[in-house]
Design a protein around this motif. Structure first.
Motif, short mmCIF file in Angstrom:
data_model
loop_
_atom_site.label_atom_id
_atom_site.label_comp_id
_atom_site.label_asym_id
_atom_site.label_seq_id
_atom_site.Cartn_x
_atom_site.Cartn_y
_atom_site.Cartn_z
N ASN A 211 -3.18 12.15 0.20
CA ASN A 211 -4.22 11.54 0.88
C ASN A 211 -4.64 10.14 0.13
O ASN A 211 -5.27 9.49 1.09
CB ASN A 211 -5.38 12.42 0.93
CG ASN A 211 -5.43 13.64 1.64
OD1 ASN A 211 -4.37 13.61 2.55
ND2 ASN A 211 -6.16 14.60 1.59
N LEU A 212 -4.65 9.88 -1.00
CA LEU A 212 -5.11 8.73 -1.64
C LEU A 212 -3.96 7.69 -1.75
O LEU A 212 -2.91 7.94 -2.51
CB LEU A 212 -5.52 9.02 -3.08
CG LEU A 212 -6.38 7.84 -3.68
CD1 LEU A 212 -7.69 7.67 -3.00
CD2 LEU A 212 -6.89 8.27 -5.20
N VAL B 223 0.79 -1.03 0.08
CA VAL B 223 -0.13 0.04 -0.10
C VAL B 223 0.90 1.34 -0.01
O VAL B 223 1.72 1.38 0.65
CB VAL B 223 -1.08 -0.13 1.10
CG1 VAL B 223 -0.33 -0.03 2.58
CG2 VAL B 223 -1.79 1.21 1.32
N LEU B 224 0.67 2.19 -1.05
CA LEU B 224 1.32 3.06 -1.19
C LEU B 224 0.67 4.54 -1.54
O LEU B 224 -0.21 4.25 -2.44
CB LEU B 224 2.71 3.08 -2.25
CG LEU B 224 2.12 2.71 -3.58
CD1 LEU B 224 3.16 3.12 -4.43
CD2 LEU B 224 2.01 1.22 -3.58
N PRO B 225 1.24 5.83 -1.13
CA PRO B 225 0.43 7.00 -1.65
C PRO B 225 0.72 6.75 -3.21
O PRO B 225 1.56 6.78 -3.84
CB PRO B 225 1.25 8.19 -0.95
CG PRO B 225 2.53 7.56 -0.59
CD PRO B 225 2.33 5.95 -0.30
N VAL B 226 -0.42 7.56 -3.80
CA VAL B 226 -0.58 7.65 -5.29
C VAL B 226 0.75 8.53 -5.78
O VAL B 226 1.03 8.42 -6.67
CB VAL B 226 -1.91 8.33 -5.75
CG1 VAL B 226 -1.63 8.65 -7.31
CG2 VAL B 226 -2.77 7.26 -5.56
N ALA B 227 1.16 9.53 -4.94
CA ALA B 227 2.41 10.18 -5.29
C ALA B 227 3.39 9.56 -5.50
O ALA B 227 4.41 9.90 -6.10
CB ALA B 227 2.42 11.43 -4.22
N ALA B 228 3.62 8.22 -4.98
CA ALA B 228 4.79 7.12 -5.28
C ALA B 228 4.59 6.47 -6.26
O ALA B 228 5.81 5.67 -6.72
CB ALA B 228 4.85 6.62 -3.57
N LEU B 229 3.67 6.32 -7.17
CA LEU B 229 3.15 5.48 -8.35
C LEU B 229 4.58 5.71 -9.29
O LEU B 229 5.18 4.71 -9.76
CB LEU B 229 1.97 5.39 -8.74
CG LEU B 229 0.82 4.73 -8.06
CD1 LEU B 229 -0.50 5.13 -8.57
CD2 LEU B 229 1.13 3.25 -7.88
N ALA B 230 4.88 6.98 -9.50
CA ALA B 230 5.82 7.23 -10.57
C ALA B 230 7.19 6.68 -10.39
O ALA B 230 8.08 6.28 -11.17
CB ALA B 230 6.18 8.83 -10.66
N THR B 231 7.39 6.31 -8.84
CA THR B 231 8.71 5.69 -8.65
C THR B 231 8.71 4.14 -8.89
O THR B 231 9.86 3.69 -8.84
CB THR B 231 9.23 5.77 -7.27
OG1 THR B 231 8.01 5.09 -6.26
CG2 THR B 231 9.02 7.33 -6.64
N GLY C 298 -5.30 16.46 -10.11
CA GLY C 298 -4.08 16.43 -9.33
C GLY C 298 -3.42 14.87 -9.37
O GLY C 298 -2.50 14.65 -10.20
N ALA C 299 -4.17 13.88 -8.65
CA ALA C 299 -3.54 12.58 -8.55
C ALA C 299 -3.33 11.91 -9.76
O ALA C 299 -2.25 11.43 -10.08
CB ALA C 299 -4.35 11.95 -7.51
N LEU C 300 -4.31 11.85 -10.67
CA LEU C 300 -4.48 11.02 -11.82
C LEU C 300 -3.35 11.79 -12.99
O LEU C 300 -2.91 11.14 -13.55
CB LEU C 300 -5.78 11.05 -12.24
CG LEU C 300 -6.70 10.04 -11.73
CD1 LEU C 300 -8.09 10.12 -12.33
CD2 LEU C 300 -6.15 8.60 -11.47
N ALA C 301 -3.31 13.10 -12.94
CA ALA C 301 -2.76 13.99 -13.98
C ALA C 301 -1.18 13.58 -13.58
O ALA C 301 -0.30 13.52 -14.38
CB ALA C 301 -3.13 15.40 -13.85
N ARG D 116 -7.22 -1.96 -5.01
CA ARG D 116 -8.49 -1.14 -4.19
C ARG D 116 -7.43 0.09 -3.80
O ARG D 116 -6.45 0.41 -3.86
CB ARG D 116 -8.98 -1.87 -3.08
CG ARG D 116 -7.98 -2.55 -2.06
CD ARG D 116 -8.59 -3.49 -1.27
NE ARG D 116 -7.61 -4.06 -0.16
CZ ARG D 116 -6.68 -5.07 -0.59
NH1 ARG D 116 -7.05 -5.81 -1.70
NH2 ARG D 116 -6.20 -5.51 0.48
N LEU D 117 -8.47 1.11 -3.14
CA LEU D 117 -7.86 2.25 -2.58
C LEU D 117 -8.07 2.30 -1.04
O LEU D 117 -8.67 1.85 -0.64
CB LEU D 117 -8.63 3.51 -3.31
CG LEU D 117 -8.52 3.56 -4.68
CD1 LEU D 117 -9.57 4.64 -5.16
CD2 LEU D 117 -6.99 3.75 -5.40
#
Length: 501
Positions: A372-373, A327-335, A434-437, A385-386
């Motif tokens: 937050n997501l 489980v990780l913040p969406v902001a970290a997905l790019a990594t 924000g998150a998706l972009a 899931r989220l």
């Protein structure tokens, strides 16, 4: 040749004292950090409703921004959804600027001098963060805070992405999550009768009729001035910096009376009073989501009736990951490299829109930005899931909730509204713009993912508004240049779906 700014020189001098081995890396990272901040600023100049801009002339390979005073800015086309530092320079009446702080100073708009100081600190602090970035192993982290430490650049679209006014270099290194520190939280004893407490407060934070309120050490040193604070427990800072993960699980959200990006990060008495009621309501509402969403529970909240001394204890998102899952913040997905796959990005986008739009229809607009997501990934990286955390800035619509047979929580104040524009801005601005972009990384990638994701979603009025109207996003630069106007200001971004559906 760029002349180092006073801010860049000051941070270099402080760094030479604190971590001399990072000075060369910091210097090497400065041009890229300036470009990253300038890219965010150029996005604002291209798209925000700035009163000092008369019109914009968009060409195939350039953008001209005509100012109300007769001057003109020229630069590359501005993709409002791009996250890389592709703007290395712009021209103001023929003069080349590669430094966002110098540009803002010479624009000479109201409050631009103060904003320029923030921009200079943002670029220099970003260079510091990049100079100390971790060489990542191939293995994915197991602990929640390790994911959060991977996010180096901060807010993907705010020019103040790394601005931390009031922090010395030594303090940034000691408290910034990207520097991977362990932070010793402090605890301030306050007579229980002088506090507002909601939820449960653990025995270790009670002492002879007093509550011990966790405090960030920066807050203790600069705002509380030490006082009766004593050492409490070691913790790991998360993306928000003032929220930290204890090694045995719970997260502690502390008050931090410093301006990070746009807001001073203190905790209002209103937030403490609403925290547990809101948490119980959101946890129950998540049961309507067919297992696609969990909401981290607020365990307890306390304040000494001061926004400078308050704390929330919150469940760790990690409790919602089964063995083998992450489980990780969406902001970290790019990594992770996962968003580089169009099919993966479309699947994740569909999951996020399904949850966000269903909740909005029920009457809850999430502030679903990349901090937050969070997303739960399978062992193979599939988005399952989220998880949502930090309910302090969501919006609730009593009318929508009642229409669906859901009793609204007993809350009043800024969290509650039936205004459809406000509700949609809250979700669309944080989730889509924000998150998706930021996960997609560009307008074309976002458009492709959205076009695939929206097919077959329930045809609600909210979906129609998302498909057909401009996309709302906070006008972050306008807000910093309009301190006399409280609250959010908004920009209308070109809809990425305009040419795909």
């Amino acid at each position: 040749m760029h002349r180092p700014s006073p801010t860049e020189n000051r941070l270099a001098a402080e760094l030479a004292e604190a971590r001399p081995e990072l000075v060369d890396g910091y210097t090497a990272e400065l041009p890229g950090a300036r470009a990253a901040v300038l890219t965010r600023l150029w996005r604002a100049l291209a798209h925000e409703p700035l009163p000092w801009v008369a019109r914009r002339v968009r060409g195939a390979h350039s953008l001209a921004v005509r100012l109300a005073d007769g001057r003109a800015l020229h630069g590359p086309p501005a993709d409002p959804y791009a996250t890389t530092g592709y703007v290395t320079a712009v021209r103001l009446d023929g003069v080349v600027y590669d430094d966002p702080a110098r540009l803002m100073t010479d624009l000479g708009w109201p409050h631009s001098a103060g904003f320029a100081v923030e921009l200079a600190h943002s670029a220099a602090s970003l260079a510091l963060s990049r100079a100390d970035r971790e060489i990542r192993p191939k293995e994915w982290p197991d602990r929640d805070w390790e994911w959060e430490q991977r996010v180096v650049d901060g807010h993907p679209f705010h020019p103040n992405c790394r601005s931390r006014p009031g922090f010395s270099v030594a303090e940034e290194l000691a408290y910034g999550p990207e520097h991977r520190p362990v932070v010793r939280l402090e605890a301030v004893p306050v007579a229980a009768g002088d506090c507002l407490l909601t939820g449960e407060w653990p025995d270790e934070l009670r002492d002879a009729g007093r509550l011990l309120i966790p405090a960030h050490p920066w807050q203790s040193a600069h705002v509380l001035k030490g006082g009766s604070a004593g050492p409490w427990r070691a913790a790991h800072p998360l993306l928000s910096l003032r929220t930290l993960a204890l090694p045995d699980g719970p997260h502690v959200k502390t008050a931090l009376s410093a301006r990070l990006t746009s807001s001073v990060r203190d905790i209002s008495t209103y937030s403490v009073g609403a925290a547990v009621t809101l948490s119980a309501f959101a946890t129950d509402l998540a049961s309507h989501m067919d297992g696609l969403l969990h909401v981290t529970r607020t365990l307890g909240a306390a304040t000494a009736h001061s926004p400078d001394l308050a704390a929330l204890l919150r469940e760790s998102p990690q409790v919602y990951a089964a063995p083998g899952e992450r489980v990780l913040p969406v902001a970290a997905l790019a990594t992770t490299g996962l968003p580089g796959s169009p099919s993966w990005l479309a699947e994740f986008t569909r999951l996020a829109l399904t949850v966000g739009l269903r909740l909005l229809d029920l009457g809850v607009a999430l502030e679903a930005h990349g901090q937050n997501l969070l997303v739960v990934l399978s062992e193979t990286g599939r988005p399952l899931r989220l998880v949502y955390r930090d309910l302090a800035d969501i919006r609730l619509s009593p009318a929508r909730l009642t229409r669906h047979g859901i009793t609204p929580p007993d809350l009043t104040g800024r969290l509650v509204t039936d205004d459809e524009t406000t509700l949609r801005r809250k979700l669309f601005g944080s989730l889509v713009a924000g998150a998706l972009a930021a996960t997609a990384g560009s307008g074309p990638a976002l458009a492709t993912a959205l076009a695939a994701a929206v097919r077959g979603l329930p045809a609600t009025p909210d979906l129609t508004a998302l498909l057909e109207g401009p996309l709302p996003a906070k006008a972050l630069t306008l807000m910093r240049l309009s301190p006399e106007t409280p609250g959010d200001r908004w920009a209308a971004l070109p809809n990425p779906l305009a040419d795909t559906l």
